[in-house]
Motif scaffolding. Structure first.
Motif: not given
Length: 428
Positions: A243-252
């Motif tokens: 998801a991060k490789s897509k540039g999406w605003n996801v944190t964990a």
């Protein structure tokens, strides 16, 4: 407020510096600073970090004051080096209205040991059926920016989408407890070899991973922010990395106990090891450590989950899920990440202060150790080694999985806006 001179500390584990605190602010950072009328804290060999920030704390008040109160929980936080915590919404009553979050916020102000930022429930009563008063909680005195039904999953995709769309208006974030309920009915521990041997209901990794996959797609679709609570499997890591490789605003986030403990400990049938999500395999632990090191996982969060003695000192199946973690978090991170060479102390500051403050949009915390910044600081002695004794905890509860275990490091001082809340390892 009096002046305090921290002398000879390694700032973020790097160069040795003196730090002068004047009132609520860092006045000067340098070498050979004059003490003048300041109180001197000798800190040779110690690490000076920005005050730690926890994105995931259960303070239990209102409603379960037998487990923890805002006062006892923030005392525990201070002992652990935290200057701010985010209080989860699964209280009684649930923090799903402006009135309840303002109560928690006020109790935090009164405690004085660390700042308390309430997290609001996503759905009314954590029931997953109807959105809670997200806007009213944000507009309240508490200024809620993070929303979570933690303890329960927002498993309805339509409700989750609506929540993600709603929080966009004020740059909020939905923090998801990723657990597909149909796949975890009756689950007692991680599904795998150990659960099969013990005959305990298994909690499959896919129950976490399927929700995370859905939610990162939803967040991308609506252009919103989603935060994944207590990541616990190698598969979850790969989904977040994608998801991060897509540039999406996801944190964990990852908990300290998922960085150290494995499901082999369940062989003891000691309910202290019963937690949600469950302890996983050694392969999962190693994947989580690697992901925290490379930044796929953004931060460490304690998931501090206090329970009274009677809720944990019983047979496994009847025991409550959860562990206390505020007072041992930094030591576990030192053991698993610093002493193994995976992170240096500057990176620890990033994962335990800078990033959680940024994710929670928390003002005044997660700031550099430099002149003009708020004096929210944590001083750590990394050479210390000691056995964990829950009898000395500041928390009201004692359900730690580390009792009798030797852990490295010790918070010697914590400063909240220039005021010492912990001195020489004890509450001020």
């Amino acid at each position: 407020m009096s002046k305090i001179l921290i002398r000879g500390a390694k700032v973020l584990g790097g160069e040795t510096r003196d730090v002068l605190i004047d009132g609520e602010t860092i006045a000067e950072v340098g070498t050979d600073l004059e003490a003048g009328d300041a109180t001197v804290v000798e800190a040779a060999g110690q690490i000076l970090l920005p005050g730690l920030v926890d994105l995931h704390t259960h303070l239990r008040e209102p409603g379960r004051e037998d487990s923890e109160t805002v006062l006892t929980g923030t005392r525990a936080a201070a002992v652990g080096g935290f200057t701010a915590v985010h209080a989860m919404a699964n209280t009684f009553p649930v923090a799903d209205t402006a009135g309840v979050v303002e109560q928690v916020y006020r109790l935090g102000k009164e405690s004085g040991y660390c700042d308390v930022q309430p997290i609001g429930a996503v759905t009314v009563g954590l029931e997953g059926k109807k959105l809670a008063e997200l806007g009213a909680m944000h507009d309240s005195a508490a200024g809620v920016k993070v929303f979570s039904d933690d303890g329960k999953c927002v498993d309805d995709a339509v409700i989750m989408r609506r929540a993600l769309e709603y929080v966009k208006a004020f740059d909020g974030v939905v923090a998801q407890h990723a657990q597909e309920p149909r796949l975890t009915e009756g689950a007692q521990m991680n599904e795998g070899i150990v659960s099969a041997e013990l005959g305990l209901g298994g909690w499959p990794a896919v129950a976490e991973e399927s929700i995370i996959a859905r939610d990162v797609l939803l967040a991308a679709h609506v252009g919103s922010r989603v935060h994944i609570c207590h990541l616990s499997t190698a598969g979850s890591v790969e989904i977040v990395r994608w998801a991060k490789s897509k540039g999406w605003n996801v944190t964990a986030e990852v908990t300290p106990h998922h960085l150290l403990l494995t499901d082999d400990l369940v062989r003891t049938y000691n309910p202290v090891y019963k937690v949600n999500p469950p302890l996983r395999t050694e392969a999962d632990v190693l994947a989580l450590r690697e992901a925290l090191a490379d930044g796929t996982i953004d931060c460490v969060a304690t998931d501090h989950a206090p329970h009274p003695h009677e809720d944990k000192d019983c047979e496994w199946a009847a025991a409550a899920m959860g562990m206390v973690g505020l007072e041992t978090a930094l030591s576990v991170v030192q053991q698993t990440m610093v002493d193994t060479g995976l992170l240096d102390w500057a990176a620890v500051a990033d994962r335990m202060s800078f990033r959680p403050a940024q994710i929670g949009r928390l003002d005044g915390h997660g700031r550099p150790v430099s002149a003009g910044e708020p004096a929210n600081l944590t001083l750590v002695d990394p050479a210390y080694r000691g056995l964990v004794d829950p009898a000395g905890f500041a928390s009201r509860s004692r359900n730690t999985p580390y009792q009798g275990r030797e852990l490295p490091g010790r918070v010697t001082h914590t400063f909240l806006r220039g005021r010492a809340t912990v001195v020489d390892g004890k509450l001020a």
